[in-house]
Scaffold this motif. Structure first.
Motif, PDB file in Angstrom:
ATOM      1  N   ARG A  24       0.825  -1.204   0.000  1.00  0.00           N
ATOM      2  CA  ARG A  24       0.000   0.000   0.000  1.00  0.00           C
ATOM      3  C   ARG A  24       0.865   1.263   0.000  1.00  0.00           C
ATOM      4  O   ARG A  24       0.537   2.253  -0.653  1.00  0.00           O
ATOM      5  N   GLU A  27       2.129   1.588  -3.588  1.00  0.00           N
ATOM      6  CA  GLU A  27       1.065   2.029  -4.496  1.00  0.00           C
ATOM      7  C   GLU A  27       0.800   3.523  -4.368  1.00  0.00           C
ATOM      8  O   GLU A  27       0.686   4.224  -5.368  1.00  0.00           O
ATOM      9  N   ARG A  28       0.702   3.982  -3.140  1.00  0.00           N
ATOM     10  CA  ARG A  28       0.401   5.403  -2.914  1.00  0.00           C
ATOM     11  C   ARG A  28       1.564   6.279  -3.371  1.00  0.00           C
ATOM     12  O   ARG A  28       1.370   7.319  -4.007  1.00  0.00           O
ATOM     13  N   ARG A  29       2.789   5.863  -3.038  1.00  0.00           N
ATOM     14  CA  ARG A  29       3.970   6.623  -3.439  1.00  0.00           C
ATOM     15  C   ARG A  29       4.018   6.746  -4.963  1.00  0.00           C
ATOM     16  O   ARG A  29       4.240   7.833  -5.514  1.00  0.00           O
ATOM     17  N   LEU A  72       2.418  11.118   2.441  1.00  0.00           N
ATOM     18  CA  LEU A  72       1.619  10.629   1.321  1.00  0.00           C
ATOM     19  C   LEU A  72       0.174  11.131   1.372  1.00  0.00           C
ATOM     20  O   LEU A  72      -0.633  10.780   0.511  1.00  0.00           O
ATOM     21  N   VAL A  74      -2.425  10.541   3.417  1.00  0.00           N
ATOM     22  CA  VAL A  74      -3.481   9.552   3.610  1.00  0.00           C
ATOM     23  C   VAL A  74      -3.680   9.315   5.096  1.00  0.00           C
ATOM     24  O   VAL A  74      -2.788   9.568   5.913  1.00  0.00           O
ATOM     25  N   TYR A  78      -5.631   3.801   5.532  1.00  0.00           N
ATOM     26  CA  TYR A  78      -5.380   3.513   4.119  1.00  0.00           C
ATOM     27  C   TYR A  78      -4.476   2.298   3.957  1.00  0.00           C
ATOM     28  O   TYR A  78      -4.699   1.459   3.090  1.00  0.00           O
ATOM     29  N   ARG A 106      -4.169   5.709 -11.790  1.00  0.00           N
ATOM     30  CA  ARG A 106      -3.448   6.981 -11.818  1.00  0.00           C
ATOM     31  C   ARG A 106      -3.812   7.808 -13.041  1.00  0.00           C
ATOM     32  O   ARG A 106      -3.949   9.022 -12.979  1.00  0.00           O
TER      33      ARG A 106
END
Length: 139
Positions: A24, A27-29, A72, A74, A78, A106
């Protein structure tokens, strides 16, 4: 949730929670287009440490996860979404999200609303055919 260790080719036992949280973070990065070095600087660690976090080979301390979440942008929840739920997103997809799913998510906002609806319809049609036939669609 039963605790199950995953053996890697190197013989390491990786905790599924650490793997999920690391995935996770990655993915966020990537969705925000930050490099591992940028995240590392914000979290006060080396980029190699970020690599280990994202692979799940090192656990992320609560205070460090807090810093990562702040950077990030969030909520801490998350990182745990979908964890341990048999009907969570990973179970529905038959595994962990791929680079392609992250790229689709994205890039979607770059499309007009009409084109987003068309892409969504296409994805739903492909998923339906795949579920009905049990086979992938060749393009």
């Amino acid at each position: 949730m039963a605790k199950v260790a995953i053996k890697t080719p190197q013989g390491d036992n990786l905790n599924p929670v650490d793997l999920h949280v690391g995935r996770r973070v990655a993915e966020r990065r990537q969705a925000l287009r930050y490099s591992q070095a940028q995240l590392a600087q914000a979290a006060g660690v080396t980029f190699q440490q970020i690599q280990k976090y994202e692979r799940g080979s090192n656990r992320i301390a609560a205070s460090r996860l807090w810093e990562i979440a702040e950077f990030l942008n969030v909520d801490l929840n998350y990182f745990f979404e979908g964890l341990g739920l048999p009907d969570g997103p990973e179970a529905r997809m038959g595994g962990a999200p791929t680079k392609q799913t992250a790229e689709i998510a994205r890039r979607a906002p770059e499309l007009s609303v009409r084109n987003q609806k068309l892409v969504l319809d296409l994805i739903q049609q492909l998923a339906r055919v795949s579920a009905e036939t049990g086979a992938e669609i060749d393009v």
